[in-house]
Design an enzyme around this catalytic site. Structure first.
Site, PDB file in Angstrom:
ATOM      1  N   LYS A   1       0.847  -1.196   0.000  1.00  0.00           N
ATOM      2  CA  LYS A   1       0.000   0.000   0.000  1.00  0.00           C
ATOM      3  C   LYS A   1       0.879   1.241   0.000  1.00  0.00           C
ATOM      4  CE  LYS A   1      -3.271   2.521   2.967  1.00  0.00           C
ATOM      5  NZ  LYS A   1      -3.950   2.516   4.281  1.00  0.00           N
TER       6      LYS A   1
ATOM      7  N   LYS B   1     -10.451  12.756   8.034  1.00  0.00           N
ATOM      8  CA  LYS B   1      -9.988  12.411   9.372  1.00  0.00           C
ATOM      9  C   LYS B   1     -10.006  13.647  10.272  1.00  0.00           C
ATOM     10  CE  LYS B   1      -6.603   8.945   7.786  1.00  0.00           C
ATOM     11  NZ  LYS B   1      -7.089   7.770   8.516  1.00  0.00           N
TER      12      LYS B   1
ATOM     13  N   ASP C   1       1.451   6.333   5.517  1.00  0.00           N
ATOM     14  CA  ASP C   1       0.502   5.371   4.962  1.00  0.00           C
ATOM     15  C   ASP C   1       1.024   4.677   3.697  1.00  0.00           C
ATOM     16  OD1 ASP C   1      -1.866   4.148   5.602  1.00  0.00           O
ATOM     17  OD2 ASP C   1      -3.136   5.553   4.507  1.00  0.00           O
TER      18      ASP C   1
ATOM     19  N   ASP D   1     -12.277   6.835   3.720  1.00  0.00           N
ATOM     20  CA  ASP D   1     -11.109   6.658   4.575  1.00  0.00           C
ATOM     21  C   ASP D   1     -10.717   5.186   4.698  1.00  0.00           C
ATOM     22  OD1 ASP D   1      -9.016   7.536   6.134  1.00  0.00           O
ATOM     23  OD2 ASP D   1     -10.151   7.482   8.009  1.00  0.00           O
TER      24      ASP D   1
ATOM     25  N   GLU E   1      -9.484   3.638   2.088  1.00  0.00           N
ATOM     26  CA  GLU E   1      -8.982   3.718   0.710  1.00  0.00           C
ATOM     27  C   GLU E   1      -7.907   2.690   0.398  1.00  0.00           C
ATOM     28  OE1 GLU E   1      -5.714   4.902   2.825  1.00  0.00           O
ATOM     29  OE2 GLU E   1      -7.772   5.558   3.184  1.00  0.00           O
TER      30      GLU E   1
ATOM     31  N   ARG F   1      -7.530  -0.477   0.964  1.00  0.00           N
ATOM     32  CA  ARG F   1      -7.955  -1.761   0.398  1.00  0.00           C
ATOM     33  C   ARG F   1      -8.343  -1.646  -1.070  1.00  0.00           C
ATOM     34  NH1 ARG F   1     -12.431  -2.442   4.840  1.00  0.00           N
ATOM     35  NH2 ARG F   1     -10.774  -1.300   5.892  1.00  0.00           N
TER      36      ARG F   1
END
Length: 501
Positions: free
Chosen positions: A268, A280, A291, A350, A352, A354
């Site tokens: 990811k 968020k 992330d 949020d 996102e 996956r």
């Protein structure tokens, strides 16, 4: 092409005795049951000089200054003949790689923070086993790691590190070489995670990865937004659609002649996650430059595998996007057409990660891999379940899960095997698409894995959720720093070694 990361592993040398230029020698203090603690690795000259100067032997002096065999407890002794002895607790005398890695890391972190370095640092634990030598070398480099800041003061240089051992075999030398390659991969992954998101975004991340892999026998393909649209990568395009910085799919392949096993890695790569339209809270957004830690892990892993010359075919995918709110952002209740044909009803912008991972997983199924492993900072639910130091592992079958768990044990990275129950999968039903991207909040990490499994086409597959351990908070421990940790790199390299023929 300029590099955003400057991390390079220091010189690691295998020696039978610390060199004359060495200013610091790290020795171990270990215990065996109720026996008196034993100092390991004290140079003979120091052992002889201490009683003359202090009227006590080295062990007595160390204990008077508070040294114990508690794992990672560091005590710095006064200089003796221009050499400073650093005593670190090793725990039980029958040491494991984890103990050695922990002790070396803690000692080097202390030295980096407090000592003026003018020459090599020697690690002297009386180690002979190549696995322990490698662990000591890894711990020393990773413990000495510091974040490269944007301030005018340059990052503190890592010291040259000597590993003191009587083992002169080819296996011992190979252990040092492995440690050099592995720590450079982990350090680079840490640097990428620590970079600010205005510098590391999908296009620049792809450029950075390409530059880092340029001296390897790895082929690289980067799909921009036009190529993604043409091929039907609906998840990556949706998540990246709200940002002016367009998404990318980074694909790297290492295919040595004679390899009989293929490992596909999917990471990811959300370079910043605002949450999109389901934005968020401010406090939850600050660290979201991390992330993309999964993509950092798989890209540095394939580079390390190639540099180590492992005889296993590896394909690494980085699904790179920036999740931002704008007029072009995707919405809750949108239906997305994913790579490979499945449709997804989006539940939350949020969630996102996956979506970009699903596209990349669907592409990875075309590589005829013996095993597909994805790694992602995917769910807060996994952090709630396992805390900040342990990653969650979910898999298609126990054999795949066991292979990952065994590799993680070798690497010293803690994972916990979680299930994907049928009732969780049932919670992803959609009335208007093939699948919904998420269900209710209960079992959120399991639901995310169940969603990803839909895109694996029956392949042997494992999912590692690193939302907790990818980013160190509060204080460093063992070889783990504050900030980007590089979690997963060592496990994936260890897994590839088991698949190499």
């Amino acid at each position: 092409m300029s590099r955003l990361s400057s991390f390079t592993s220091p010189v690691l040398t295998l020696v039978t005795a610390a060199s004359k230029s060495t200013g610091i020698v790290v020795v171990g203090l270990a215990t065996s049951g109720s026996d008196e603690p034993t100092l390991l690795g004290v140079p003979a000259a120091i052992a002889k000089a201490v009683p003359k100067r202090f009227g006590a032997d080295v062990l007595e002096l160390a204990e008077d200054l508070g040294a114990t065999s508690e794992l990672g407890k560091v005590t710095v002794l006064p200089s003796i003949d221009k050499v400073r002895l650093v005593v670190v607790g090793l725990g039980e005398v029958d040491v494991t790689p984890g103990q050695v890695r922990h002790a070396a890391a803690t000692a080097l972190r202390t030295i980096q923070g407090t000592e003026a370095l003018d020459g090599p640092v020697a690690i002297s634990f009386e180690l002979a086993d190549p696995e322990l030598i490698q662990a000591a070398a890894e711990g020393a480099v990773l413990g000495a790691y510091t974040v490269e800041t944007q301030a005018t003061e340059a990052r503190k240089a890592l010291p040259e590190i000597e590993l003191v051992s009587d083992n002169k075999t080819a296996d011992a030398k190979a252990a040092i070489e492995r440690a050099t390659v592995i720590t450079e991969a982990v350090g680079t992954a840490r640097d990428w995670v620590n970079l600010p998101p205005n510098q590391l975004y999908p296009a620049s991340f792809a450029d950075e990865a390409t530059a880092w892999l340029k001296d390897t026998k790895i082929s690289i393909e980067v799909l921009d937004e036009k190529a993604l649209a043409k091929a039907g990568y609906g998840g990556v395009l949706a998540v990246g659609g709200g940002s002016t910085r367009q998404p990318r799919l980074f694909r790297a392949e290492y295919a040595p002649k004679g390899a009989t096993q293929t490992l596909a890695l999917v990471g990811k790569g959300i370079t910043f996650d605002s949450g999109g339209l389901d934005i968020k809270p401010a406090a939850g957004m600050y660290d979201m430059k991390c992330d993309m830690a999964g993509a950092a892990a798989v890209i540095t892993t394939i580079g390390a595998i190639a540099r180590l010359g492992l005889n296993v075919r590896v394909i690494a995918y980085g699904a790179l996007a920036e999740n931002m709110p704008s007029g072009g952002a995707y919405r809750p209740s949108d239906v997305l057409h994913m790579y490979g044909g499945l449709t997804v009803e989006n539940a939350n912008t949020d969630a996102e990660g996956r979506l970009v991972m699903a596209d990349a997983l669907a592409r990875a199924t075309q590589d005829n891999a013996d095993l597909i492993v994805d790694i992602a900072t995917l769910t807060g639910a996994c952090v709630v379940a396992l805390g900040k130091r342990i990653a969650g592992l979910m898999a298609s079958d126990d054999i795949s899960a066991d292979a990952i768990l065994d590799a993680a044990e070798v690497a010293g990275e803690p994972l916990w095997h979680l299930p994907i129950p049928d009732h969780i999968d049932q919670g992803l039903k959609s009335s208007i698409a093939d699948v919904k991207s998420s269900g209710d909040r209960n079992g959120g990490a399991l639901a995310a894995a169940a969603f990803l499994r839909r895109f694996t086409n029956g392949s042997d597959w494992a999912h590692i959720d690193i939302a907790g351990p990818a980013w160190g908070v509060d204080a460093p421990y063992a070889e783990v720093p504050v900030g980007g940790t590089g979690f997963g790199v060592r496990t994936l390299i260890a897994l590839a070694r088991t698949m190499s023929n």
